[in-house]
Design a protein around this motif. Structure first.
Motif, PDB file in Angstrom:
ATOM      1  N   GLY A 206       0.089  -7.910  17.823  1.00  0.00           N
ATOM      2  CA  GLY A 206       0.427  -9.088  17.022  1.00  0.00           C
ATOM      3  C   GLY A 206      -0.761  -9.618  16.229  1.00  0.00           C
ATOM      4  O   GLY A 206      -1.903  -9.249  16.456  1.00  0.00           O
ATOM      5  N   GLY A 207      -0.472 -10.466  15.232  1.00  0.00           N
ATOM      6  CA  GLY A 207      -1.536 -11.069  14.413  1.00  0.00           C
ATOM      7  C   GLY A 207      -0.896 -11.906  13.334  1.00  0.00           C
ATOM      8  O   GLY A 207       0.324 -12.073  13.288  1.00  0.00           O
ATOM      9  N   SER A 208      -1.732 -12.437  12.454  1.00  0.00           N
ATOM     10  CA  SER A 208      -1.204 -13.261  11.360  1.00  0.00           C
ATOM     11  C   SER A 208      -0.591 -12.361  10.295  1.00  0.00           C
ATOM     12  O   SER A 208      -0.755 -11.141  10.316  1.00  0.00           O
ATOM     13  N   LEU A 209       0.074 -13.007   9.326  1.00  0.00           N
ATOM     14  CA  LEU A 209       0.701 -12.265   8.241  1.00  0.00           C
ATOM     15  C   LEU A 209      -0.332 -11.423   7.491  1.00  0.00           C
ATOM     16  O   LEU A 209      -0.086 -10.270   7.131  1.00  0.00           O
ATOM     17  N   GLU A 210      -1.498 -11.993   7.289  1.00  0.00           N
ATOM     18  CA  GLU A 210      -2.558 -11.253   6.607  1.00  0.00           C
ATOM     19  C   GLU A 210      -3.014 -10.066   7.443  1.00  0.00           C
ATOM     20  O   GLU A 210      -3.269  -8.984   6.923  1.00  0.00           O
ATOM     21  N   ASP A 211      -3.101 -10.268   8.770  1.00  0.00           N
ATOM     22  CA  ASP A 211      -3.588  -9.201   9.656  1.00  0.00           C
ATOM     23  C   ASP A 211      -2.711  -7.966   9.567  1.00  0.00           C
ATOM     24  O   ASP A 211      -3.202  -6.851   9.536  1.00  0.00           O
ATOM     25  N   LEU A 212      -1.418  -8.170   9.573  1.00  0.00           N
ATOM     26  CA  LEU A 212      -0.558  -6.989   9.571  1.00  0.00           C
ATOM     27  C   LEU A 212      -0.068  -6.629   8.184  1.00  0.00           C
ATOM     28  O   LEU A 212       0.886  -5.881   8.021  1.00  0.00           O
ATOM     29  N   TRP A 213      -0.780  -7.125   7.161  1.00  0.00           N
ATOM     30  CA  TRP A 213      -0.342  -6.901   5.798  1.00  0.00           C
ATOM     31  C   TRP A 213      -0.304  -5.421   5.418  1.00  0.00           C
ATOM     32  O   TRP A 213       0.477  -5.004   4.561  1.00  0.00           O
ATOM     33  N   ALA A 214      -1.125  -4.622   6.050  1.00  0.00           N
ATOM     34  CA  ALA A 214      -1.163  -3.195   5.727  1.00  0.00           C
ATOM     35  C   ALA A 214       0.198  -2.557   5.946  1.00  0.00           C
ATOM     36  O   ALA A 214       0.566  -1.585   5.277  1.00  0.00           O
ATOM     37  N   PHE A 215       0.970  -3.098   6.887  1.00  0.00           N
ATOM     38  CA  PHE A 215       2.272  -2.510   7.173  1.00  0.00           C
ATOM     39  C   PHE A 215       3.349  -2.985   6.205  1.00  0.00           C
ATOM     40  O   PHE A 215       4.516  -2.630   6.324  1.00  0.00           O
ATOM     41  N   ASN A 216       2.958  -3.827   5.219  1.00  0.00           N
ATOM     42  CA  ASN A 216       3.838  -4.174   4.115  1.00  0.00           C
ATOM     43  C   ASN A 216       3.411  -3.456   2.837  1.00  0.00           C
ATOM     44  O   ASN A 216       3.924  -3.755   1.768  1.00  0.00           O
ATOM     45  N   ALA A 219       2.237   2.094  -0.333  1.00  0.00           N
ATOM     46  CA  ALA A 219       1.809   3.469  -0.057  1.00  0.00           C
ATOM     47  C   ALA A 219       2.121   3.864   1.385  1.00  0.00           C
ATOM     48  O   ALA A 219       2.534   4.995   1.665  1.00  0.00           O
ATOM     49  N   VAL A 220       1.918   2.916   2.293  1.00  0.00           N
ATOM     50  CA  VAL A 220       2.225   3.182   3.706  1.00  0.00           C
ATOM     51  C   VAL A 220       3.719   3.425   3.871  1.00  0.00           C
ATOM     52  O   VAL A 220       4.146   4.355   4.556  1.00  0.00           O
ATOM     53  N   ALA A 221       4.512   2.577   3.185  1.00  0.00           N
ATOM     54  CA  ALA A 221       5.962   2.731   3.266  1.00  0.00           C
ATOM     55  C   ALA A 221       6.378   4.126   2.782  1.00  0.00           C
ATOM     56  O   ALA A 221       7.179   4.811   3.417  1.00  0.00           O
ATOM     57  N   ARG A 222       5.815   4.541   1.670  1.00  0.00           N
ATOM     58  CA  ARG A 222       6.190   5.854   1.118  1.00  0.00           C
ATOM     59  C   ARG A 222       5.718   6.985   2.009  1.00  0.00           C
ATOM     60  O   ARG A 222       6.403   8.019   2.129  1.00  0.00           O
ATOM     61  N   ALA A 223       4.556   6.819   2.657  1.00  0.00           N
ATOM     62  CA  ALA A 223       4.076   7.869   3.564  1.00  0.00           C
ATOM     63  C   ALA A 223       5.001   8.001   4.773  1.00  0.00           C
ATOM     64  O   ALA A 223       5.267   9.108   5.260  1.00  0.00           O
ATOM     65  N   ILE A 224       5.517   6.879   5.260  1.00  0.00           N
ATOM     66  CA  ILE A 224       6.468   6.918   6.376  1.00  0.00           C
ATOM     67  C   ILE A 224       7.762   7.586   5.939  1.00  0.00           C
ATOM     68  O   ILE A 224       8.325   8.421   6.642  1.00  0.00           O
ATOM     69  N   TYR A 225       8.211   7.237   4.753  1.00  0.00           N
ATOM     70  CA  TYR A 225       9.448   7.807   4.225  1.00  0.00           C
ATOM     71  C   TYR A 225       9.335   9.318   4.071  1.00  0.00           C
ATOM     72  O   TYR A 225      10.271  10.061   4.363  1.00  0.00           O
ATOM     73  N   ALA A 226       8.140   9.759   3.614  1.00  0.00           N
ATOM     74  CA  ALA A 226       7.941  11.180   3.336  1.00  0.00           C
ATOM     75  C   ALA A 226       7.708  12.002   4.601  1.00  0.00           C
ATOM     76  O   ALA A 226       7.708  13.227   4.547  1.00  0.00           O
ATOM     77  N   ILE A 232       8.436   5.970  14.648  1.00  0.00           N
ATOM     78  CA  ILE A 232       8.826   4.695  15.241  1.00  0.00           C
ATOM     79  C   ILE A 232       7.782   3.664  14.812  1.00  0.00           C
ATOM     80  O   ILE A 232       6.584   3.882  15.017  1.00  0.00           O
ATOM     81  N   SER A 233       8.236   2.546  14.204  1.00  0.00           N
ATOM     82  CA  SER A 233       7.281   1.502  13.824  1.00  0.00           C
ATOM     83  C   SER A 233       7.125   0.538  14.974  1.00  0.00           C
ATOM     84  O   SER A 233       8.072   0.247  15.702  1.00  0.00           O
ATOM     85  N   ALA A 234       5.910   0.036  15.155  1.00  0.00           N
ATOM     86  CA  ALA A 234       5.609  -0.810  16.309  1.00  0.00           C
ATOM     87  C   ALA A 234       4.654  -1.910  15.889  1.00  0.00           C
ATOM     88  O   ALA A 234       3.508  -1.941  16.327  1.00  0.00           O
ATOM     89  N   VAL A 235       5.123  -2.787  15.016  1.00  0.00           N
ATOM     90  CA  VAL A 235       4.266  -3.872  14.564  1.00  0.00           C
ATOM     91  C   VAL A 235       4.670  -5.139  15.299  1.00  0.00           C
ATOM     92  O   VAL A 235       5.804  -5.608  15.162  1.00  0.00           O
ATOM     93  N   ILE A 243       7.745  -4.113   6.061  1.00  0.00           N
ATOM     94  CA  ILE A 243       8.376  -3.058   5.277  1.00  0.00           C
ATOM     95  C   ILE A 243       8.307  -1.729   6.019  1.00  0.00           C
ATOM     96  O   ILE A 243       9.241  -0.931   5.981  1.00  0.00           O
ATOM     97  N   ALA A 244       7.236  -1.509   6.770  1.00  0.00           N
ATOM     98  CA  ALA A 244       7.152  -0.305   7.599  1.00  0.00           C
ATOM     99  C   ALA A 244       8.326  -0.256   8.569  1.00  0.00           C
ATOM    100  O   ALA A 244       8.892   0.813   8.838  1.00  0.00           O
ATOM    101  N   ASP A 245       8.686  -1.407   9.117  1.00  0.00           N
ATOM    102  CA  ASP A 245       9.832  -1.469  10.021  1.00  0.00           C
ATOM    103  C   ASP A 245      11.115  -1.045   9.328  1.00  0.00           C
ATOM    104  O   ASP A 245      11.951  -0.365   9.914  1.00  0.00           O
TER     105      ASP A 245
END
Lengths: 425, 78
Positions: A206-216, A219-226, A232-235, A243-245
């Motif tokens: 867990g963390g603040s919105l800024e902390d987990l911003w990488a998972f929004n 590029a990360v989303a597209r890498a997961i899609y590809a 399994i996302s675990a944020v 968005i990763a979720d």
């Protein structure tokens, strides 16, 4: 009062509107304020006032824009809105014509998140049809996360407890900060290139919105899609969904939750195997019983006893027969012995009779022989004369004076010499 | 790492389930049924062996200049 050009009210209001709309900054600006006098019209248009400590301005949001709002506007809510300034000619009222509005607390970050989310959704990145199934018994799990911190150790502990059969590979990545998105993308791509794992878990604690911003991050989303390997996302950030979720093949509320979803619990699997084994034995037993009953049934219908009973009976009969046979044999033997004895007796008698008869014959023969016996003749005074050759003399002509003669009497014998021969006349 | 064992855990369990289903249907010939039972018993033993002998492998991955994966031991918290 000096009178210049005289406007009608309509003309004036039009002028004001034109003036406002000609100002470039007024065509697209952001306004920050608090909602009051909010009214949602049945037509779908929203009417409100935006105010700050000192001033207020009317605002309207037409239905097409209002529909896309991601929150429910209400009085007292602080917002940032985007729109244009103009006036309503009928009343001359200056108004904000709003195209977008969002709660002020989140700020631009949140807006960006929502816009990206909607864009990727429209592209189809969240489609259920694209999502891959999670393997029931993964062989090798890749953890794309920070190698330090509670999250990774929680996951390792739970994975080991539940399903030690799965190998775990840690692909280290940064999970916050500006470098994080690129780091996550590199790690996700590496897992896919290496092809060692059949399941990926990516996330952070867990963390603040800024902390987990990488998972929004897009590029990360597209890498997961590809990813060809299910993810399994675990944020750890309830209730908001990153968005990763949305893109992941399966979403877990926390890293620990992800570990529980990723693998089965070995005790449950053991129990399932035990149940299967019991069912297996039960089914086999029933099959045999069914078969036995079927055979019994058939035998019954044939009027024959079951094979087992039939055999037992047959065995019994055999034993009885053997005994009878034994008794019979003993009886028969006795009988035969009797018969044989009788025969022997008869034979013996017959032999004896023969013997007697022969003896009698012999006796008769002997008597006859005896009658003819020279010995008897000798007893009457006759003598046997035999020459020197031992031949009996029957004719005196065979003799010459001086030849020797042996005379045999009934008792004893004498050697003689011939003096004179007398012929028969 | 695809399953290099003869049959994976998943495949073994799936086959055992199938055998149990077939036997419970009860319409296979007796010979076949007993053969299935034998196979099922063997599979059940294998599953337990696999569960009991789980090694719990763990490593952290990096890559060399050629991009090949390099596995190194990872220190777990107690």
């Amino acid at each position: 009062m000096a009178v210049g050009r005289t406007y009608s009210v309509t003309q004036l209001n039009q002028e004001i509107k034109g003036l406002l709309e000609s100002n470039p900054s007024f065509r697209n600006l952001f306004v920050q304020g608090e909602i009051s006098n909010f009214k949602a019209h049945s037509s779908g248009h929203l009417y409100l006032t935006l105010k700050d400590a000192e001033s207020a301005i009317s605002a309207v949001m037409f239905r097409t824009d209002a529909m896309r709002l991601r929150f429910q506007p209400q009085n007292g809510l602080k917002v940032i809105a985007r729109g244009r300034v103009s006036s309503f000619p009928k009343s001359g009222q200056v108004q904000l014509y709003l195209s977008e509005m969002m709660p002020d607390g989140a700020g631009a970050l949140h807006l960006a998140y929502e816009q990206l989310r909607d864009r990727l959704y429209r592209e189809g990145l969240f489609d259920e049809a694209h999502k891959q199934p999670i393997p029931a018994f993964p062989h090798c799990i890749a953890l794309v996360t920070s190698p330090t911190g509670a999250a990774v150790h929680d996951m390792l502990r739970i994975l080991r407890r539940r399903w030690p059969m799965a190998e775990v590979l840690i692909y280290p990545a940064l999970v916050q900060g500006r470098e994080a998105p690129a780091s996550l993308v590199r790690a996700l791509q590496a897992v896919n290139r290496d092809k060692l794992a059949d399941l990926i878990i990516t996330g952070r604690g867990g963390g603040s919105l800024e902390d987990l911003w990488a998972f929004n991050d897009e590029a990360v989303a597209r890498a997961i899609y590809a990813s060809h390997i299910p993810v399994i996302s675990a944020v750890g950030h309830e209730p908001d969904v990153t968005i990763a979720d949305f893109v992941a093949d399966l979403r877990a509320p926390t890293p620990s939750g992800a570990a529980e979803l990723a693998v089965p619990a070995q005790e449950e699997v053991r129990e399932a195997c035990a149940v299967l084994t019991r069912r297996l034995e039960q089914a086999a037993r029933q099959r045999l019983t069914h078969e036995r009953l079927r055979v019994d049934g058939l035998c019954g219908r044939l009027g024959v006893q079951t094979p087992v009973r039939y055999l037992a009976e047959k065995r019994q009969q055999l034993v009885q027969t053997e005994e009878r046979l034994k008794r019979l044999q003993t009886g028969m033997l006795a009988e035969r012995r009797l018969t044989v004895d009788l025969q022997i007796q008869r034979m013996t008698r017959a032999l004896q009779e023969r013997l007697a008869a022969e003896r009698a014959r012999l006796g008769r023969g002997c008597a006859a022989l005896d009658a003819l016996s020279p010995l008897r003749v000798l007893g009457r005074g006759y003598a046997i004369a035999s020459d020197e050759a031992g031949r009996a003399v029957t004719d005196s002509a065979s003799l010459a004076p001086g030849s020797r003669l042996q005379l045999r009497f009934y008792k004893g014998s004498a050697s003689c010499e011939v003096r004179e021969i007398q012929k028969e006349n | 790492m695809a399953a290099k064992k003869k049959l994976s855990f998943e495949q073994t369990m799936a086959r055992l389930e199938e055998i149990v289903r077939l036997l419970e249907q009860g319409d296979a010939p007796l010979e076949t049924s007993m053969a299935l039972f034998e196979e099922g018993t063997k599979l059940s033993k294998e599953l337990n062996t696999m569960l009991d002998s789980a090694e719990r492998k763990l490593a952290v991955v990096s890559h060399d200049e050629e991009g090949k994966a390099v596995l190194q031991p990872f220190a777990e918290e107690a």
